[in-house]
Design an enzyme around this catalytic site. Structure first.
Site, PDB file in Angstrom:
ATOM      1  N   THR A   1      41.019  48.447  36.550  1.00  0.00           N
ATOM      2  CA  THR A   1      40.327  47.948  35.375  1.00  0.00           C
ATOM      3  C   THR A   1      39.714  46.615  35.754  1.00  0.00           C
ATOM      4  OG1 THR A   1      41.929  49.042  33.979  1.00  0.00           O
ATOM      5  CG2 THR A   1      40.706  47.273  32.945  1.00  0.00           C
TER       6      THR A   1
ATOM      7  N   GLY B   1      45.109  45.281  34.256  1.00  0.00           N
ATOM      8  CA  GLY B   1      46.561  45.228  34.439  1.00  0.00           C
ATOM      9  C   GLY B   1      47.341  46.213  33.594  1.00  0.00           C
ATOM     10  N   GLY B   2      46.690  47.235  33.048  1.00  0.00           N
ATOM     11  CA  GLY B   2      47.432  48.245  32.273  1.00  0.00           C
ATOM     12  C   GLY B   2      48.149  47.588  31.109  1.00  0.00           C
TER      13      GLY B   2
ATOM     14  N   ARG C   1      35.253  54.126  25.017  1.00  0.00           N
ATOM     15  CA  ARG C   1      36.418  54.728  25.653  1.00  0.00           C
ATOM     16  C   ARG C   1      36.124  56.195  25.965  1.00  0.00           C
ATOM     17  NH1 ARG C   1      41.083  53.341  28.253  1.00  0.00           N
ATOM     18  NH2 ARG C   1      42.945  54.327  27.407  1.00  0.00           N
TER      19      ARG C   1
HETATM   20  O1  DON Z   1      43.118  51.473  28.980  1.00  0.00           O
HETATM   21  C1  DON Z   1      44.146  51.067  29.540  1.00  0.00           C
HETATM   22  O2  DON Z   1      44.990  50.407  28.997  1.00  0.00           O
HETATM   23  C2  DON Z   1      44.353  51.347  31.019  1.00  0.00           C
HETATM   24  N1  DON Z   1      43.605  52.530  31.393  1.00  0.00           N
HETATM   25  C3  DON Z   1      43.939  50.136  31.809  1.00  0.00           C
HETATM   26  C4  DON Z   1      44.194  50.329  33.292  1.00  0.00           C
HETATM   27  C5  DON Z   1      44.236  49.054  34.051  1.00  0.00           C
HETATM   28  O3  DON Z   1      44.151  47.966  33.508  1.00  0.00           O
HETATM   29  C6  DON Z   1      44.451  49.171  35.514  1.00  0.00           C
HETATM   30  N2  DON Z   1      44.361  47.865  36.147  1.00  0.00           N
HETATM   31  N3  DON Z   1      45.094  47.326  36.840  1.00  0.00           N
END
Ligand code: DON
Length: 561
Positions: free
Chosen positions: A373, A465-466, A99
């Protein structure tokens, strides 16, 4: 799906020309070969190529991530970070945390203006939004489990960058859509900008990126974190308000962590621990829903959806209050996933009525929902399983390309809680546990997950997907374990998502209207969205037959050894 699909070996026939043939494969079944599923056919093929060269799942993971950094610039990356969860045939179970970290000059209120108001433009766009990238260090940490040298693993990525490849329709339209932000955030013209619109089949050649990859090939991780590439990153920071310094890059470290492990029915689940909230949320949601036994209900029926939404509500309320980088806060994982705690938490569940979010957590401010992501699932012929989720955070991250080095930088700083109660770009709120501090890792939702049955890989899954990531992984698992869906339906059937705040339940447009109508009567509200996540799934049955499914929501594709 009954038929076995065979993958066409693209690589050898295009090795000396541009990569213009893109063949998307959505499903493959096999018993004796390795499989890989990722967001882009050329990246899956790069991984499959390593499996054919007698590499293992780890070789495939590195080659695929590197290829994604070229062919999938919206999320594949050198300038971002990720998590890897793995089980090896020798019984080893581990995770790698690469990370991003907050730069040494970062501080708690760095995104507040003079009046104390949060400026999310600063945490989401441009140079100040960038965390110290971890991906390249992650590839080198993975190397200790690989059979092939980096020199070989990185070669497909170099060729793809150097010779160019045909972009997909989806990539073309995203590049066109984001053109104004590329213009706003780059002082030096990037390869992603041009006067005419991008269209499907246009060839994207990335010469600077090819040189950056060659420096990694020649000099190792130091070819990124020190020397020319590091100098170019710092020079890019100075073209605006960026704060990453040479020392931040040189000091970046990957952390090997024990997976979060728990049982769900007869399965053992391994997922990502803090600083991802993903594994804790998954454990909480599965355990709370097991109090009602989802197996007694139909997939996407009102009762099943209500149980799952209520489990999601309680888990996300805990995310906001307790979760962050365990080096900076008290790690309450064991308490949060304990049966006693979860049983108490579930006492307020009422089959007849929606639980108000205010009843399960402290609300500081009402947030708004918004929404790259990418996830890779791999199984090799020996039975090693790898799940990797990697990200720039938003689509094309901060939109800043490192001039002369050719890659996008992340906007991961927005995953910190920039002010208590102020939602990030995924509507997630947080507080002190996830405040900005130098060197700290921002809380994530990424949930690369491996499910074992009788000690052997059964499901390998993950998605972008955040905040919808843990809930999508939750649904994929119960779709198979409780609702008996086949692998393709487990991924492609309509999804829903709830995250405590906002109160509304997000549903894909194809979600059953009858379920929605029935739950509205119990005071639930719904918000429709085009798509939730892009899940990459491998399921292995009791006879050892593996089925890999690439989500139909994108250009995702399976590669076969
Ligand atoms: O680490 C995380 O939870 C976010 N930065 C992930 C971002 C993400 O999945 C964007 N995709 N759609």
């Amino acid at each position: 799906m009954k038929n076995t699909l065979f993958f066409i070996l693209l690589w050898p026939c295009v090795a000396f020309s541009q990569f213009t043939q893109i063949k998307i494969v959505k499903e493959v079944r096999t018993k004796d070969k390795g499989l890989i599923v990722s967001a882009h056919p050329l990246a899956s093929e790069a991984g499959a190529l390593m499996l054919r060269k007698q590499g293992n799942a780890f070789d495939a993971a590195v080659a695929t991530q590197l290829a994604l950094a070229v062919v999938y610039p919206q999320a594949g990356n050198l300038g971002g970070g990720g998590f890897l969860v793995a089980t090896k045939t020798n019984g080893e179970k581990f995770t790698l945390d690469y990370r991003e970290t907050a730069p040494s000059k970062a501080y708690r209120d760095m995104y507040l203006d003079k009046k104390g108001n949060a400026d999310t433009d600063l945490s989401q766009n441009g140079r100040l939004a960038v965390g110290v990238p971890g991906s390249v260090a992650g590839f080198f940490a993975t190397l200790k489990h690989c059979k092939l040298p980096m020199k070989v693993l990185i070669q497909p990525a170099i060729e793809l960058a150097q010779k160019g490849f045909a972009i997909t329709d989806r990539e073309a339209s995203l590049l066109n859509r984001e053109m104004p932000s590329f213009e706003r955030h780059n002082k030096i013209q990037t390869v992603f900008q041009r006067k005419s619109k991008w269209k499907k089949g246009d060839i994207l050649i990335q010469k600077d990126l090819a040189e950056t990859l060659k420096r990694i090939q020649k000099e190792g991780a130091e070819g990124f974190y020190q020397g020319e590439t590091a100098r170019l990153i710092v020079a890019e920071m100075k073209r605006g308000n960026g704060i990453i310094e040479m020392g931040d890059l040189k000091n970046y470290r990957v952390i090997e962590r024990k997976p979060i492990m728990f049982n769900y029915k007869e399965n053992e689940i391994l997922s990502m621990p803090l600083p991802s909230s993903g594994g804790i949320l998954l454990a909480q949601m599965l355990k709370m829903s097991s109090f009602e036994n989802l197996g007694n209900h139909r997939h996407n029926s009102p009762v099943a959806v209500q149980i799952m939404v209520e489990a999601e509500r309680r888990a996300f309320a805990d995310r906001a209050e307790y979760m962050g980088d365990p080096h900076f806060i008290e790690d309450r994982t064991q308490m949060l996933i304990s049966d006693d705690y979860l049983k108490k938490r579930w006492k307020s569940f009422d089959r007849n009525w929606a639980t108000p979010s205010a009843a399960v957590g402290k609300i500081t401010k009402q947030p708004e929902e918004s929404t790259e992501t990418t996830h890779i699932s791999i199984l090799d012929r020996e039975g090693n399983a790898v799940a990797v989720t990697t990200t720039l955070n938003g689509l094309y991250g901060s939109k800043v390309v490192v001039a002369g080095a050719g890659f996008f930088l992340n906007n991961e700083m927005d995953d910190f809680s920039i002010k208590p109660g102020v939602p990030n770009m995924f509507g997630a709120v947080g507080g002190e546990a996830n405040s900005v501090q130098p060197g700290k890792r921002m809380l994530s939702s990424m949930t690369p997950t491996i499910v074992l049955k009788n000690g052997k890989p059964f499901i390998i899954v993950g998605t972008p997907g955040g905040t919808t990531i843990p809930t999508s992984v939750f649904q994929s698992i119960v779709n198979i374990v409780d609702f008996g869906l086949n692998a393709a339906d487990a991924v492609n059937s309509p999804k829903f998502h709830h995250q405590w705040l906002p109160e509304g339940v997000l549903v894909e447009r194809t979600f059953p209207e009858k379920t929605i109508e029935s739950l509205i009567k119990k005071n639930y509200s719904f918000v429709k969205t085009e798509q939730i996540g892009r899940t990459e799934l491998i399921v292995i049955d009791e006879k050892g037959v593996a089925t890999a499914i690439a989500d139909s929501r994108g250009d995702d594709s399976v590669g076969l050894e």
